[in-house]
Design a protein around this motif. Structure first.
Motif, PDB file in Angstrom:
ATOM      1  N   UNK A 368       0.823  -1.209   0.000  1.00 55.62           N
ATOM      2  CA  UNK A 368       0.000   0.000   0.000  1.00 55.62           C
ATOM      3  C   UNK A 368       0.859   1.262   0.000  1.00 55.62           C
ATOM      4  N   UNK A 369       2.036   1.190   0.595  1.00 56.45           N
ATOM      5  CA  UNK A 369       2.960   2.331   0.585  1.00 56.45           C
ATOM      6  C   UNK A 369       3.555   2.522  -0.804  1.00 56.45           C
ATOM      7  N   UNK A 370       3.977   1.422  -1.430  1.00 59.56           N
ATOM      8  CA  UNK A 370       4.710   1.516  -2.692  1.00 59.56           C
ATOM      9  C   UNK A 370       3.825   1.766  -3.903  1.00 59.56           C
ATOM     10  N   UNK A 371       2.642   1.189  -3.913  1.00 53.56           N
ATOM     11  CA  UNK A 371       1.808   1.206  -5.115  1.00 53.56           C
ATOM     12  C   UNK A 371       1.492   2.607  -5.642  1.00 53.56           C
ATOM     13  N   UNK A 372       1.150   3.583  -4.791  1.00 54.09           N
ATOM     14  CA  UNK A 372       0.866   4.928  -5.321  1.00 54.09           C
ATOM     15  C   UNK A 372       2.061   5.580  -6.012  1.00 54.09           C
ATOM     16  N   UNK A 373       3.258   5.144  -5.686  1.00 53.49           N
ATOM     17  CA  UNK A 373       4.464   5.784  -6.215  1.00 53.49           C
ATOM     18  C   UNK A 373       4.792   5.372  -7.639  1.00 53.49           C
ATOM     19  N   UNK A 374       4.179   4.300  -8.128  1.00 55.59           N
ATOM     20  CA  UNK A 374       4.482   3.810  -9.475  1.00 55.59           C
ATOM     21  C   UNK A 374       3.366   4.131 -10.465  1.00 55.59           C
ATOM     22  N   UNK A 375       2.413   4.951 -10.041  1.00 55.43           N
ATOM     23  CA  UNK A 375       1.236   5.187 -10.885  1.00 55.43           C
ATOM     24  C   UNK A 375       1.521   6.115 -12.063  1.00 55.43           C
ATOM     25  N   UNK A 376       0.913   5.784 -13.180  1.00 60.06           N
ATOM     26  CA  UNK A 376       0.984   6.620 -14.377  1.00 60.06           C
ATOM     27  C   UNK A 376       2.271   6.436 -15.159  1.00 60.06           C
TER      28      UNK A 376
END
Length: 393
Positions: A368-376
């Motif tokens: 959950x911490x890492x996933x938003x950082x790889x978006x787009x």
């Protein structure tokens, strides 16, 4: 009072480090002063290797935003006490009142020491640190620009290699060595590869957990007996219970006493070949994980721009001796500042509560911490079917 801006890049490159330069230049253009860049970090300052960026055109600036690696060159130079005076003489020559140093914890140490020297001798300079590192090991910030894109590359590469390793109806063990001297954030990102199609990696080894050869072989033997295909990701910085690196290709260090890493993949490959299975492949992602702008995270690029932009704003407001930090919010990210003294020379490690020791993996909280950082996907410009980049060295 000097009003001109100087920025420089330091340490290892990333896929979005130039996006921070883009943010600095865009915002500094609004200040009315001139904008300069040092080639090859502080070494370029000492050699008066300075170029002016005030009149860079918008089209080139846009390409700079999406170009990988350090477009102005980098260095790993540790300033000597006798060199500070020379740096300030160059600052005075170009009328520099605002200095932005883009880098990791060693770079923040350099900026901190330079700022303190300037204060001691009465030179008025606003020194601001702009964070970047793929290792994500800077404290006091939610994450470091560069990490999200490297994490995206690692996860994507693991996903694709895992599919490739499954094509033959034969047993095989694949080992991927991932960067991270003291912090396991980047290796942990390999866990993002798992989905309804790919169940790799099966085993993840981080430097935060003492490495034991016997336990490792038991883990691999157990997984191999069940699957006959095992995919392993391991940090280059694996250490034993005594804190010694499991394997070093050569015991050399840079100017900041950072040991030069590499070789863990081959070390583990030999362990497995000798004790379990001859069909073993080891892959070292090496510099690919830090320069793959073609698969850079849009979120990472946006935040890299933001820390550059807000760094200039903070300096123009009179702040100095601080690093721009990143704060996670309900709607995304925003910036704040943290004193150099709280980040210089310090390291953030992967939280132990996010490590699943029983299954050699990471927890849901880590995902959950890492996933938003790889978006787009960053909007890299293409020409004749290939990415178009720019550099100034």
């Amino acid at each position: 009072m000097h009003k001109n801006v100087l920025f420089a890049q330091s340490g290892g490159p990333t896929a979005v480090i130039n996006a921070s330069c883009y943010g600095i230049i865009k915002q500094a253009k609004k200040s009315g002063g001139r904008i300069f860049a040092a080639r090859y970090g502080v070494e370029g300052i000492l050699k008066d290797n300075i170029i002016e960026m005030t009149d860079i055109d918008d089209a080139t600036l846009e390409i700079l935003r999406y170009s990988p690696s350090s477009a102005f060159g980098s260095c790993r130079h540790k300033l000597k006490e006798e060199e500070f005076e020379s740096v300030l003489k160059i600052f005075d020559k170009y009328g520099i009142g605002y200095f932005f140093y883009i880098g990791g914890n060693d770079s923040m140490t350099t900026a901190d020491r330079l700022s303190k020297y300037a204060l001691k001798v009465g030179y008025d300079i606003k020194a601001i640190g702009i964070p970047k590192t793929i290792d994500n090991d800077l404290p006091c910030t939610d994450f470091c620009p560069g990490y999200g894109s490297a994490a995206k590359y690692v996860a994507t590469s693991v996903k694709e290699m895992a599919l490739d390793s499954d094509v033959y109806d034969k047993g095989i063990i694949t080992i991927v060595e991932i960067m991270g001297r003291d912090s396991g954030f980047l290796t942990a990102a390999s866990a993002l590869a798992k989905d309804e199609v790919v169940d790799s990696p099966h085993l993840i080894y981080l430097p935060e957990v003492p490495f034991d050869e016997n336990e490792f072989l038991k883990d691999v033997e157990r997984a191999y007996s069940k699957k006959k295909k095992v995919f392993i990701t391991a940090s280059e910085g694996l250490k034993n219970k005594d804190g010694e690196y499991a394997y070093l290709r050569e015991r050399s260090a840079d100017a900041f006493s950072n040991l030069q890493m590499g070789g863990v993949g081959k070390y583990l490959e030999n362990l497995v070949k000798t004790n379990i299975e001859k069909r073993v492949k080891s892959v070292e992602l090496s510099i690919l994980q830090r320069c793959a702008a073609h698969i850079a995270s849009a979120q990472d690029n946006d935040v890299a721009v933001m820390v550059g932009t807000d760094g200039v704003k903070y300096a123009m407001e009179g702040l100095t001796d601080v690093m721009v930090s990143i704060v996670r919010t309900e709607n995304g990210f925003k910036t704040s500042t943290v004193p150099f003294s709280e980040v210089a020379g310090k390291i953030k490690v992967f939280p132990k509560e996010w490590i699943d020791n029983e299954n050699r993996g990471v927890t849901r909280e880590a995902i959950d911490y890492m996933l938003p950082l790889v978006q787009g996907e960053a909007k890299v410009p293409y020409e004749k079917g290939l990415p178009r980049y720019v550099r100034f060295i």
